[in-house]
Design a protein around this motif. Structure first.
Motif, PDB file in Angstrom:
ATOM      1  N   ARG A   4       0.824  -1.209   0.000  1.00  0.00           N
ATOM      2  CA  ARG A   4       0.000   0.000   0.000  1.00  0.00           C
ATOM      3  C   ARG A   4       0.858   1.259   0.000  1.00  0.00           C
ATOM      4  O   ARG A   4       0.487   2.264  -0.593  1.00  0.00           O
ATOM      5  CB  ARG A   4      -0.976  -0.022   1.158  1.00  0.00           C
ATOM      6  N   THR A   5       2.008   1.209   0.652  1.00  0.00           N
ATOM      7  CA  THR A   5       2.923   2.346   0.624  1.00  0.00           C
ATOM      8  C   THR A   5       3.444   2.559  -0.793  1.00  0.00           C
ATOM      9  O   THR A   5       3.498   3.691  -1.284  1.00  0.00           O
ATOM     10  CB  THR A   5       4.101   2.134   1.597  1.00  0.00           C
ATOM     11  N   PHE A   6       3.811   1.477  -1.466  1.00  0.00           N
ATOM     12  CA  PHE A   6       4.260   1.584  -2.855  1.00  0.00           C
ATOM     13  C   PHE A   6       3.155   2.154  -3.742  1.00  0.00           C
ATOM     14  O   PHE A   6       3.410   3.023  -4.580  1.00  0.00           O
ATOM     15  CB  PHE A   6       4.709   0.216  -3.383  1.00  0.00           C
ATOM     16  N   LEU A   7       1.933   1.683  -3.549  1.00  0.00           N
ATOM     17  CA  LEU A   7       0.806   2.215  -4.329  1.00  0.00           C
ATOM     18  C   LEU A   7       0.578   3.694  -4.033  1.00  0.00           C
ATOM     19  O   LEU A   7       0.300   4.479  -4.947  1.00  0.00           O
ATOM     20  CB  LEU A   7      -0.464   1.413  -4.039  1.00  0.00           C
ATOM     21  N   SER A   8       0.708   4.085  -2.780  1.00  0.00           N
ATOM     22  CA  SER A   8       0.547   5.494  -2.416  1.00  0.00           C
ATOM     23  C   SER A   8       1.613   6.346  -3.075  1.00  0.00           C
ATOM     24  O   SER A   8       1.318   7.415  -3.621  1.00  0.00           O
ATOM     25  CB  SER A   8       0.628   5.676  -0.899  1.00  0.00           C
ATOM     26  N   TRP A   9       2.848   5.882  -3.047  1.00  0.00           N
ATOM     27  CA  TRP A   9       3.925   6.629  -3.699  1.00  0.00           C
ATOM     28  C   TRP A   9       3.672   6.734  -5.197  1.00  0.00           C
ATOM     29  O   TRP A   9       3.883   7.776  -5.795  1.00  0.00           O
ATOM     30  CB  TRP A   9       5.260   5.965  -3.452  1.00  0.00           C
ATOM     31  N   SER A  10       3.208   5.644  -5.787  1.00  0.00           N
ATOM     32  CA  SER A  10       2.910   5.659  -7.223  1.00  0.00           C
ATOM     33  C   SER A  10       1.824   6.681  -7.541  1.00  0.00           C
ATOM     34  O   SER A  10       1.908   7.394  -8.539  1.00  0.00           O
ATOM     35  CB  SER A  10       2.462   4.278  -7.693  1.00  0.00           C
TER      36      SER A  10
END
Length: 121
Positions: A91-97
């Motif tokens: 979810r952190t990766f998705l948020s950064w994306s």
């Protein structure tokens, strides 16, 4: 324990409601602006994308909170904590994306300062 389980499910439903509401609100607003031709289409699209992104970011943050509550309070086993860590990582990766897509910069980079051109009188 049942109260904690119900609380985490209610928080998850809240996240779904927020995401769904923002998709509906953003789409309706985009179509109204597109039909009204108030702004150029690319400006409307950028606003639409930002609005969708903000709703998704908020929804994902709330889903993380629900996962943390469920994992830490109900079943704090090593396997569940590892699964929670993986979920938070994804979810952190998705948020950064999403931030990169919305703002054309990494989350840790400063926003570009816009400089106005001098006006000629």
């Amino acid at each position: 324990m049942e109260l904690i389980k119900v609380t985490s499910v209610v928080i998850e439903y809240l996240a779904v409601v927020i995401i769904t509401s923002m998709v509906i609100y953003s789409t309706v607003r985009y179509l109204i602006l597109l039909i009204g031709k108030r702004n150029p289409p690319d400006v409307n699209y950028r606003e639409y994308k930002h609005s969708l992104g903000k709703g998704l970011l908020l929804g994902m943050e709330i889903l993380v909170a629900a996962d943390v509550i469920r994992t830490v309070a109900l079943e704090p086993t090593f396997a569940n904590l590892a699964a929670l860590g993986l979920l938070v990582l994804v979810r952190t990766f998705l948020s950064w994306s999403l931030v990169v897509e919305m703002e054309s910069r990494w989350p840790w980079q400063k926003k570009a300062v816009s400089v106005e051109e001098p006006r000629v009188s």
